[in-house]
Design an enzyme around this catalytic site. Structure first.
Site: not given
Ligand code: AMP
Length: 402
Positions: A11, A92, A181, A209, A213, A242, A333, A336, A386
């Site tokens: 990727n 990818r 995505h 998602h 992004g 963004r 996000i 979690n 993915e």
């Molecule tokens: P990704 O691009 O899918 O890796 O997601 C990254 C985003 O997920 C970032 O804004 C992180 O702060 C958020 N994230 C990861 N773990 C947590 C958590 N425990 N609580 C809130 N946001 C999280």
């Protein structure tokens, strides 16, 4: 037992290369790693193999080609068992334009088509092409497969993908909404169907998602019928840095009244906006939640705007679906953040959505499951994969090629 075989996934981003070796039958990861800040003085290579983490400083001269050559060298040395198991390489690729509605085996014609999409994804497609060229040289004996972020959304109807601009711009310059995505949304559609115990052709899902992004897709019977990203990944939801949706007149205003150049606009919209721009603190949701708990008003505002925009999209996407079998949260996000899930669902109470507080709290950190209250519309959390989608497509196309 027969050897299941592994797929090496590459990727290539604008200055990073993520790689992984996966068993396509069960998604098990045998190797993962990432080269960051390539062609700079702080370039590094991290990888995890057999439970061990490693870190190496790279030279500023290292590029995709030398990193991939380095992987091959390790496969001739310490990772030699892995090399013998490889059955395909999966790449990818962000933009497939209107050329690709599915993943494909890479040949000269495919390379030409990916090249023709470079103007639609100037940061990403040239990097993917470099990665593919390097992998073709390094692994000439293996089938190579391109998996496109846009492919899943090629089913969208014209009334969803067209901008209300002169039709000529679409006809002559392919200006339309493409969506991204795709591998993630496709995985969510398939996995939701498994969790709900029905074939994906029978269920309708709204897939949110939410990562650095973010995009949302309305998926009807396994087909994307609308999605929030457009010609580029800027449209739609609020993201880490963004802006998502804007009044296009605002761009004219910034150019005319404040003398913003294209370079400055690109920087503003892609790198200085979203959660970062609103909070004046960070693009990272977890950091913003902590700051909000400590009374940071900018952090709260950013998360409020994020959740409100998301809720409006979810409500809008019930329209093309008529009946929604599940709303699914995924991405860092979505998987979690209990706060974002709760806030978004609160906005959607008119549609009957209600969260179980207990389930919301316990379904995070890689756990999958239902977070809605009993007898209310289904809300699921599904950690996205993915990489597994890419591995499965590559293995399937490679087996047809042999
Ligand atoms: P990704 O691009 O899918 O890796 O997601 C990254 C985003 O997920 C970032 O804004 C992180 O702060 C958020 N994230 C990861 N773990 C947590 C958590 N425990 N609580 C809130 N946001 C999280």
């Amino acid at each position: 037992m027969p050897d299941p075989g592994l797929v090496l996934i590459l990727n290539c981003g604008s200055s990073s290369l993520k790689f992984a070796a996966l068993d396509p039958t069960n998604g098990e990861e045998h190797l993962s790693g990432q080269a960051d800040a390539l062609e700079s003085s702080v370039a590094t290579l991290k990888w995890r193999y057999r439970g061990e983490n490693n870190l190496l400083q790279l030279s500023p001269n290292d590029d995709f080609r030398s990193v991939i050559e380095g992987l091959v060298e390790r496969m001739d040395g310490p990772w030699s068992t892995l090399k013998t198991q490889l059955l395909a390489i999966g790449h990818r690729v962000v933009h497939g334009g209107e050329h690709f509605a599915n993943s494909v085996l890479i040949d000269q014609q495919v390379l030409t088509a990916i090249r023709s999409c470079c103007e639609l994804a100037p940061l990403h497609n040239p990097a993917a092409l470099q990665g593919i060229q390097a992998a073709l040289l390094a692994f000439p004996q293996l089938p190579q497969v391109a998996v496109f972020d846009t492919a899943f959304h090629q089913d969208m109807p014209d009334y969803a993908y067209l901008y209300a601009l002169p039709y000529k711009l679409y006809r002559e310059h392919h200006i339309r909404r493409y969506g991204m995505h795709g591998s993630s949304h496709r995985y969510i559609a398939e996995r939701s169907a498994e969790l709900l115990g029905k074939p994906s052709s029978e269920i309708n899902v709204i897939s949110a998602h939410l990562g650095n992004g973010a995009s949302i897709a309305a998926i009807k019977g396994g087909h994307s019928v609308d999605t929030s990203m457009g010609l580029t990944p800027l449209e739609g939801l609020v993201m880490g840095s963004r802006c998502g949706d804007l009044d296009p007149g605002l761009l004219l205003h910034l150019g005319e009244a404040l003398d913003y150049s294209f370079t400055k606009l690109e920087q503003l919209l892609n790198r200085e906006s979203g959660l970062l721009g609103l909070s004046e603190l960070s693009n990272d949701c977890r950091e913003l939640e902590e700051a909000m708990e400590n009374g940071h008003s900018g952090a709260r505002l950013a998360l409020e705007v994020f959740s409100y925009r998301l809720a409006k999209y979810i409500a809008a996407y019930t329209i093309p679906l008529h009946r929604v079998n599940a709303l699914v949260f995924t991405g860092g996000i979505g998987e979690n953040s209990t706060w974002v899930r709760q806030k978004t669902t609160n906005w959607l109470s008119a549609l009957g959505y209600q969260l179980s507080q207990e389930q919301n709290e316990s379904t995070r950190f890689g756990i999958e499951g239902r977070i809605s209250k009993a007898s209310t519309p289904e809300i699921l959390v599904i950690p996205t994969r993915e990489d597994w989608v890419i591995a499965r497509d590559a293995a399937q196309l490679a087996s047809g090629a042999r």
